[in-house]
Write an enzyme that holds these catalytic residues in place. Sequence first.
Site, PDB file in Angstrom:
ATOM      1  N   GLU A 498      43.647  12.369  23.365  1.00  0.00           N
ATOM      2  CA  GLU A 498      44.385  13.597  23.675  1.00  0.00           C
ATOM      3  C   GLU A 498      45.389  13.961  22.577  1.00  0.00           C
ATOM      4  O   GLU A 498      46.526  14.327  22.842  1.00  0.00           O
ATOM      5  CB  GLU A 498      45.092  13.481  25.038  1.00  0.00           C
ATOM      6  CG  GLU A 498      44.121  13.479  26.211  1.00  0.00           C
ATOM      7  CD  GLU A 498      44.806  13.644  27.551  1.00  0.00           C
ATOM      8  OE1 GLU A 498      45.971  14.070  27.581  1.00  0.00           O
ATOM      9  OE2 GLU A 498      44.169  13.338  28.560  1.00  0.00           O
ATOM     10  N   GLY A 499      44.944  13.819  21.334  1.00  0.00           N
ATOM     11  CA  GLY A 499      45.810  14.055  20.185  1.00  0.00           C
ATOM     12  C   GLY A 499      46.383  12.733  19.719  1.00  0.00           C
ATOM     13  O   GLY A 499      47.257  12.174  20.364  1.00  0.00           O
TER      14      GLY A 499
END
Length: 815
Positions: A498-499
């Site tokens: 998620e990043g």
Amino acid sequence: MTSLLWILAFLFVLGTLAYLRVSLLTSSIIAAVVMAVGSATEVVSPLAWIIFLAIALPLNISAFRKNFLTKPLLKIYRGIMPEMSSTEKEAIEAGTTWWEADLFAGNPDWKKLHNYPVARLSADEQAFLDGPVEEVCKMLNQHQVSHQLGDLPVEIWQYLKDNGFFAMIIKKKYGGLEYSAYAQSRVLQKLAGLSSELASTVGVPNSLGPGELLQHYGTPEQQEHYLPRLAQGLEVPCFALTSPEAGSDAGAIPDFGIVCKGQWEGEEILGMKLTWNKRYITLAPVATVLGLAFKLRDPDQLLGDKAELGITCALIPTDMEGVETGRRHFPLNCMFQNGPTKGNEVFVPLSFIIGGPEMAGQGWRMLVECLSVGRGITLPSNSAGGIKTAAVATGAYARIRRQFKLPIGKLEGIEEPMARIGGNAYLMDAVTSLTTTGIDLGEKPSVISAIVKFHLTDRMQKCVIDAMDIHGGKGVCLGPNNYLGRGYQAAPIAITVEGANILTRSMIIYGQGAIRCHPFVITEMESAFDTDANRGLNTFDSALFGHIGFTISNLVRSFWLGVTSSRFSNAPYSDKTKRYYQQMNRFSANLALLSDLAMATLGGGLKRKERISARLGDLLSQLYLTSATLKRYQDEGRQTEDLPLVQWAVEDSLYKLQDSLDDLLNNFPMGLGFVLRGIIFPFGRPLKRPSDVLDHKVATIMQTPCASRERLGKGQFWTPCENNPVGVQEQTFKDILACEPLHAKVSEAAGKRIPFMWLDKIAAQGKALGVLTDEEVALLERAEIGRMKSINVDDFDPDELKAMAIGKQSHEQAA
């Protein structure tokens, strides 16, 4: 001398006006009055008036200012500030700003923070936690999942579907639970304290996935078809964004769709051929419906006059011909379902686009907005839940385990990492509560979600390492009674997904925060490229001179708060937290000042100076974490016995902020760091890390049954059932404490100090000496069984550890 005093007084008045952020016109009038007083006392000369008026009049005469000052500056600005790409623009505009904007503005309103509602569970949400969540925790054996089955048992999958675990975000009208973000966070925290597989499996469908996207953007037909099926567990969703070539740079996905005509159910229709190759997709191996992100092209312009429509999101049933669900990935021995998916020229109708054909090309904005919600809940909650359980369990273990004739938790070397675990557990729970409060108020906090994703997963990983160090061999040897090892293995997953954390810190937090949170920058950027020249000039003029005044104010505030150590600044309370609020006032002003100076010296190049951006982002992040901690203390009734936890969390965060600020000044562009250091740190660095005394207080709370310790682990799974080693150990912890006075009684009767081990033998000796009752004997015997279970490690028949044997056993059990 009189002239010098008057000049100092005049500068003091101007500084006060800047500190208080008085408007330009009002400040000019007050300055003119002071000049008039100087003239009356024959201190101010006509030349001084000429200089004053030459500055004040052009600035206050709107037409003159715009034509002769603003217009040339706007031309220069347009020349040095490149126009944002559509992807950058969508990312910046997506979501909302909330409390982080106040922290960025240099003058936080603490009353506003404390007036945000206290996060609470509804009766239904509490019943869900006490009922189905508690029950599924009792059902799960983590060792079976991670070592034997390589998956959640079939009965747990069915229980999750039957009881709405995948439907927490879905509205009740579609059969969902429609729980608050806060409730979702509490559910995930409890599950994560037991099993990362269980928490991940529940978390993904309730964060970035088809359910979230459908509710916000889906057509009525899509909502009516999919949402009830998702709510009932008839569909298992996943969302495919990441490609081998595009991980953190999600906007660079190579997957594409071509608008064209084709055959669908015996008819020729307008649709799209999709080609994709995705990796690392959670739930992909078991998903029945695939949310797919791709770049849509319309070379024949069948939908309009654009050939490149941009990132688009669609829903694809995984049983369609051409959809290939790959084999499973194996992420660091964490057995949640994760794997690849691919397709080559899979033809689907345009109605498969989430939101229908009119949402073609709108996928990036959809993703960023929904990600800002999901990223603010799932991984931060999983991290907080894992560390809350680890904190209480580590406290119990450190009190049970003895070395050098003492519980190891009383050794100062052990107290230091224990304090880090306990202080972070308090902070992380506070941060999830404040963040989900914002989401429940309707915010889509893209900046905050990046802050909490990075910092909570980072702190989680470091705390797990500390817990492993304290547990030693108990943490290293895997088995049914090891409650740390698998979490330790899985910690890097949360760091990566998620990043990736490196990118999140160096590019996203400040990259979005500088523009979204600043009161003037985004207005300046938009007005600079406004197609209406007159409107753009007027807007730019207002923003530019507001920005100049803002910078001057923060310069004055930074200097004054540095000289006075912020002791005269506003704080909502006069207790031991007062100085924390005042220090945050100071650092907030520093952040605002340094941001403006960094943007002024680097311009558009700031986004390429990732280490400068990262440190500026650290200032904003630590301010947010600190304010969340103080908010929790307020919300829970300012329990003074919790003060060591509050103080440790705040002092650690502010010390980290000071470190980043120091590094920023050492590396500030154009050599300005030396000058700025004299303004910001006129008497040197003001803060120290948490003291040894504070470490001791936090470690003591973790090892002592008390209300503070209960609040630290509130909401986690503590039932002492066979498959919950932390629950069993918690009961043993209480038994051991109850046995200590019995041990002293037997030692006194025996006339010698008996080692605190083999409690069953001590029980027999005490019974023989006639100093223990039957109940006390039973307590010592039970405590010894628990003590040995707590300090022992698991062992296995060699054949159990062979991969082929495990695979065969897993296949037989699944069958």
